[in-house]
Design a protein around this motif. Structure first.
Motif, PDB file in Angstrom:
ATOM      1  N   GLY A  90      13.444  -0.406  -3.017  1.00  0.00           N
ATOM      2  CA  GLY A  90      11.995  -0.230  -3.040  1.00  0.00           C
ATOM      3  C   GLY A  90      11.398  -0.623  -4.384  1.00  0.00           C
ATOM      4  O   GLY A  90      10.337  -1.256  -4.440  1.00  0.00           O
ATOM      5  N   SER A  91      12.065  -0.269  -5.489  1.00  0.00           N
ATOM      6  CA  SER A  91      11.559  -0.609  -6.819  1.00  0.00           C
ATOM      7  C   SER A  91      11.540  -2.118  -7.023  1.00  0.00           C
ATOM      8  O   SER A  91      10.566  -2.678  -7.550  1.00  0.00           O
ATOM      9  CB  SER A  91      12.412   0.065  -7.899  1.00  0.00           C
ATOM     10  N   LEU A  92      12.611  -2.790  -6.610  1.00  0.00           N
ATOM     11  CA  LEU A  92      12.678  -4.245  -6.771  1.00  0.00           C
ATOM     12  C   LEU A  92      11.635  -4.949  -5.906  1.00  0.00           C
ATOM     13  O   LEU A  92      10.908  -5.826  -6.377  1.00  0.00           O
ATOM     14  CB  LEU A  92      14.084  -4.741  -6.412  1.00  0.00           C
ATOM     15  N   LEU A  93      11.570  -4.560  -4.632  1.00  0.00           N
ATOM     16  CA  LEU A  93      10.594  -5.191  -3.739  1.00  0.00           C
ATOM     17  C   LEU A  93       9.164  -4.895  -4.175  1.00  0.00           C
ATOM     18  O   LEU A  93       8.294  -5.764  -4.127  1.00  0.00           O
ATOM     19  CB  LEU A  93      10.821  -4.712  -2.302  1.00  0.00           C
ATOM     20  N   ILE A 113      -0.175  -2.158  -0.654  1.00  0.00           N
ATOM     21  CA  ILE A 113      -0.594  -1.869   0.723  1.00  0.00           C
ATOM     22  C   ILE A 113       0.074  -2.838   1.695  1.00  0.00           C
ATOM     23  O   ILE A 113       0.638  -2.428   2.718  1.00  0.00           O
ATOM     24  CB  ILE A 113      -2.123  -1.939   0.851  1.00  0.00           C
ATOM     25  N   ASN A 114       0.019  -4.133   1.390  1.00  0.00           N
ATOM     26  CA  ASN A 114       0.624  -5.118   2.279  1.00  0.00           C
ATOM     27  C   ASN A 114       2.146  -4.989   2.300  1.00  0.00           C
ATOM     28  O   ASN A 114       2.780  -5.155   3.341  1.00  0.00           O
ATOM     29  CB  ASN A 114       0.219  -6.527   1.844  1.00  0.00           C
ATOM     30  N   GLY A 115       2.749  -4.719   1.140  1.00  0.00           N
ATOM     31  CA  GLY A 115       4.200  -4.544   1.094  1.00  0.00           C
ATOM     32  C   GLY A 115       4.657  -3.390   1.966  1.00  0.00           C
ATOM     33  O   GLY A 115       5.633  -3.508   2.721  1.00  0.00           O
ATOM     34  N   ILE A 116       3.959  -2.255   1.876  1.00  0.00           N
ATOM     35  CA  ILE A 116       4.324  -1.101   2.689  1.00  0.00           C
ATOM     36  C   ILE A 116       4.033  -1.362   4.163  1.00  0.00           C
ATOM     37  O   ILE A 116       4.825  -0.991   5.044  1.00  0.00           O
ATOM     38  CB  ILE A 116       3.563   0.145   2.184  1.00  0.00           C
ATOM     39  N   ALA A 117       2.909  -2.015   4.438  1.00  0.00           N
ATOM     40  CA  ALA A 117       2.567  -2.316   5.830  1.00  0.00           C
ATOM     41  C   ALA A 117       3.604  -3.220   6.476  1.00  0.00           C
ATOM     42  O   ALA A 117       3.895  -3.102   7.678  1.00  0.00           O
ATOM     43  CB  ALA A 117       1.184  -2.966   5.888  1.00  0.00           C
ATOM     44  N   ILE A 118       4.189  -4.135   5.682  1.00  0.00           N
ATOM     45  CA  ILE A 118       5.202  -5.045   6.213  1.00  0.00           C
ATOM     46  C   ILE A 118       6.504  -4.311   6.506  1.00  0.00           C
ATOM     47  O   ILE A 118       7.151  -4.539   7.537  1.00  0.00           O
ATOM     48  CB  ILE A 118       5.449  -6.199   5.220  1.00  0.00           C
ATOM     49  N   LEU A 119       6.908  -3.403   5.606  1.00  0.00           N
ATOM     50  CA  LEU A 119       8.228  -2.783   5.709  1.00  0.00           C
ATOM     51  C   LEU A 119       8.235  -1.455   6.470  1.00  0.00           C
ATOM     52  O   LEU A 119       9.302  -0.985   6.857  1.00  0.00           O
ATOM     53  CB  LEU A 119       8.815  -2.559   4.308  1.00  0.00           C
ATOM     54  N   MET A 120       7.081  -0.848   6.671  1.00  0.00           N
ATOM     55  CA  MET A 120       7.053   0.450   7.361  1.00  0.00           C
ATOM     56  C   MET A 120       7.607   0.350   8.797  1.00  0.00           C
ATOM     57  O   MET A 120       8.453   1.172   9.196  1.00  0.00           O
ATOM     58  CB  MET A 120       5.640   1.019   7.369  1.00  0.00           C
ATOM     59  N   PRO A 121       7.184  -0.635   9.595  1.00  0.00           N
ATOM     60  CA  PRO A 121       7.780  -0.731  10.942  1.00  0.00           C
ATOM     61  C   PRO A 121       9.283  -0.987  10.901  1.00  0.00           C
ATOM     62  O   PRO A 121      10.030  -0.481  11.744  1.00  0.00           O
ATOM     63  CB  PRO A 121       7.042  -1.921  11.575  1.00  0.00           C
ATOM     64  N   GLY A 164       8.938   3.968  -3.315  1.00  0.00           N
ATOM     65  CA  GLY A 164       9.489   3.071  -4.331  1.00  0.00           C
ATOM     66  C   GLY A 164       8.721   1.759  -4.386  1.00  0.00           C
ATOM     67  O   GLY A 164       8.482   1.207  -5.464  1.00  0.00           O
ATOM     68  N   ILE A 165       8.331   1.254  -3.217  1.00  0.00           N
ATOM     69  CA  ILE A 165       7.521   0.031  -3.172  1.00  0.00           C
ATOM     70  C   ILE A 165       6.157   0.276  -3.837  1.00  0.00           C
ATOM     71  O   ILE A 165       5.657  -0.564  -4.597  1.00  0.00           O
ATOM     72  CB  ILE A 165       7.336  -0.428  -1.720  1.00  0.00           C
ATOM     73  N   TYR A 166       5.572   1.429  -3.564  1.00  0.00           N
ATOM     74  CA  TYR A 166       4.263   1.769  -4.126  1.00  0.00           C
ATOM     75  C   TYR A 166       4.309   1.796  -5.659  1.00  0.00           C
ATOM     76  O   TYR A 166       3.528   1.122  -6.341  1.00  0.00           O
ATOM     77  CB  TYR A 166       3.828   3.125  -3.563  1.00  0.00           C
ATOM     78  N   ALA A 181      -2.721   6.207   2.277  1.00  0.00           N
ATOM     79  CA  ALA A 181      -3.153   6.261   3.680  1.00  0.00           C
ATOM     80  C   ALA A 181      -2.090   5.626   4.576  1.00  0.00           C
ATOM     81  O   ALA A 181      -1.824   6.114   5.685  1.00  0.00           O
ATOM     82  CB  ALA A 181      -4.496   5.543   3.841  1.00  0.00           C
ATOM     83  N   ILE A 182      -1.478   4.535   4.109  1.00  0.00           N
ATOM     84  CA  ILE A 182      -0.384   3.918   4.858  1.00  0.00           C
ATOM     85  C   ILE A 182       0.827   4.854   4.893  1.00  0.00           C
ATOM     86  O   ILE A 182       1.502   4.996   5.930  1.00  0.00           O
ATOM     87  CB  ILE A 182       0.018   2.571   4.227  1.00  0.00           C
ATOM     88  N   LEU A 183       1.115   5.513   3.764  1.00  0.00           N
ATOM     89  CA  LEU A 183       2.230   6.462   3.724  1.00  0.00           C
ATOM     90  C   LEU A 183       1.966   7.649   4.653  1.00  0.00           C
ATOM     91  O   LEU A 183       2.898   8.192   5.258  1.00  0.00           O
ATOM     92  CB  LEU A 183       2.451   6.952   2.293  1.00  0.00           C
TER      93      LEU A 183
END
Length: 511
Positions: free
Chosen positions: A24-27, A40-48, A66-68, A332-334
């Protein structure tokens, strides 16, 4: 609380969760560094993907958190190296970060930003651990009127950015507010400044605006500079690549003040890193900029927004976990990620789901150390971007800009709009306008209008609701004080300045 935290570390240090913190830290650093993607886009991509892989809820939340936090670190790279903010929270970083890079201090700037981010995030995570329930009580007292007062205070603080040309700063802020009004009015359904173009019904997207203003205008400036330059088009040498202990100590009070500001603003739902970094920068400029060095490559002007936006990111977990109210767009995504697992955040979450909350908080501590360990040694690697010749750098920035916008919208109209905004931004920069007030006017203007409408709807049109509560009245007083203080201080200094001028005139006459 200590037992709770120890239990959380027991969850976070399992091999799976440690690996997810690293990934998560690297991404997140990568997503933050690439303009137009962001947390926001990173989490939206990986959440599903996290849900599809069957990760336990605590592990999925650790990965996404970690992405956040990684994105908040990564957003500084393109801001410092290319004058292109990676996300909204990194806009203020460009003001002093990019001038430092142009002076050959890209390495120290990256190092200092990493240290400032670490300090801000660490202090905020400690605050999250100790004061989350208490701060949630304070944050719930903020209604629309109080938020309007906070936005008013943020606009008043912008006066610290005006420097020697307040008219241009004011014009920039007004332009940002006007751009924010484009689209369908959410309150009345009236179309505003859309020119009957369906593509503008939703308004100007923030990514389109920020990449157009910063990236495209910077490309045009680099092309112009390369056209008039007689050299090989390479950017100046970067110099040393590590921040010194003396430079860190020079900014220590800046980092502490900005961390506190960022954490408090992060706790307030709906504000986010952009507001935190703006308030922290303008506050620090007012406190520390005695020589007029802010905006020209001052280390404190870089440390302030970096400490604040990372503190805000950690602070935004407070209302999400304790009230179920997202503290920012990313949380909000989390919050949606928790809903996927049928977990409802709220006051009982700490007692009902100690594994999730404890593991998340412990992973924030671990991830923050990991991010510092990654970013400090690699400062030199990232700084080497500046040595790339412009004939390579310009197409690279252009490709990132076009891809960043198109992957979000899949619409050529967004590309055309980005180019138009870029040309406009280029002209503004040629005439000496700062682009930061435009972005702040755009972000704060929307929030201000929304909360003004809500407050007036609650009161039936009675404007006195805007200063009825003690909290909102205090914010109004603070806003007035911020605007009046420079005028009062200027009048106090004027006699001494006049006296000094008279003395200098006498000295010249004697010579």
């Amino acid at each position: 609380m200590w037992d709770f935290l120890i239990h959380g570390f027991g969850v976070a240090i399992t091999p799976l969760n440690i690996g997810l913190v690293l990934i998560g830290s690297l991404l997140g650093t990568l997503f933050g560094a690439l303009p137009g993607i962001g947390p926001i886009n990173g989490i939206a991509i990986l959440m599903p993907l996290a849900y599809t892989l069957g990760l336990p809820p605590e592990s999925a939340l650790i990965l996404l958190a970690g992405i956040y936090t990684g994105s908040e670190y990564g957003g500084r790279m393109s801001s410092i190296l290319l004058n292109v903010p990676g996300d909204a929270g990194a806009v203020m970083t460009t003001i002093d970060g990019y001038p430092l890079a142009r002076k050959g201090l890209a390495g120290p700037a990256l190092g200092l930003s990493a240290v400032s981010s670490f300090v801000g995030a660490t202090l905020a995570i400690v605050g999250l651990t100790l004061f989350a329930p208490l701060l949630a009580i304070v944050s719930v007292k903020f209604g629309p009127a109080e938020y309007f007062g906070l936005m008013l205070f943020a606009f008043a603080s912008m006066s610290a950015m005006m420097g020697n040309d307040p008219v241009k700063t004011l014009i920039g802020a007004v332009l940002g507010i006007l751009v924010a009004t484009i689209g369908i009015d959410s309150g009345t359904g009236v179309m505003r400044f859309t020119f009957d173009m369906p593509e503008l019904y939703d308004g100007i997207d923030f990514v389109v605006l920020i990449i157009g203003l910063f990236a495209i205008s910077e490309i045009l400036l680099m092309l112009e500079e390369a056209f008039h330059s007689k050299g090989d088009g390479a950017i100046a040498p970067i110099g040393r690549v590590m921040v010194s202990w003396k430079e860190v100590m020079f900014c220590k009070w800046t980092m502490l003040r900005s961390s506190l500001i960022g954490f408090v603003i992060g706790v307030l739902p709906g504000t986010g890193a952009s507001v935190a970094s703006a308030v922290a920068y303008t506050t620090e400029k007012r406190v520390s900029d005695r020589d007029g060095t802010f905006g020209h490559g001052d280390m404190r002007g870089l440390a302030a927004p970096e400490a604040a936006n990372n503190a805000s990111a950690a602070g935004s977990f407070v209302p999400m976990l304790t009230l179920g109210i997202p503290g920012s767009g990313t949380t909000a995504i989390l919050l949606g990620a928790l809903m996927l697992y049928n977990i409802t955040p709220g006051p009982t979450l700490f007692s009902d789901q100690p594994v999730i909350v404890g593991g998340l908080i412990a992973s924030l501590y671990i991830g923050n150390v990991v991010l510092l360990a990654l970013n400090l040694p690699l400062a030199g690697v990232f700084a080497r971007v500046l040595t790339v010749p412009k004939w390579v750098l310009v197409p690279g920035v252009a490709i990132l800009s076009f891809v960043g916008v198109y992957q979000l919208h899949s619409d050529l109209m967004a590309i055309y709009l980005m180019l138009i905004i870029g040309v406009f931004g280029y002209l503004l920069r040629k005439f000496g306008f700062s682009l930061a007030p435009i972005i702040l006017g755009f972000v704060l203007g929307r929030l201000m209008e929304e909360n003004l409408r809500r407050a007036l709807a609650i009161s039936g049109g009675d404007v006195s609701i805007l200063w009825e509560s003690a909290l909102s009245l205090g914010l109004w007083i603070a806003a007035v004080a911020v605007m009046v203080a420079p005028w009062v201080l200027g009048r106090r200094k004027s006699p001494s300045v006049a006296h000094a001028a008279e003395g200098k005139a006498e000295e010249l006459a004697a010579d």
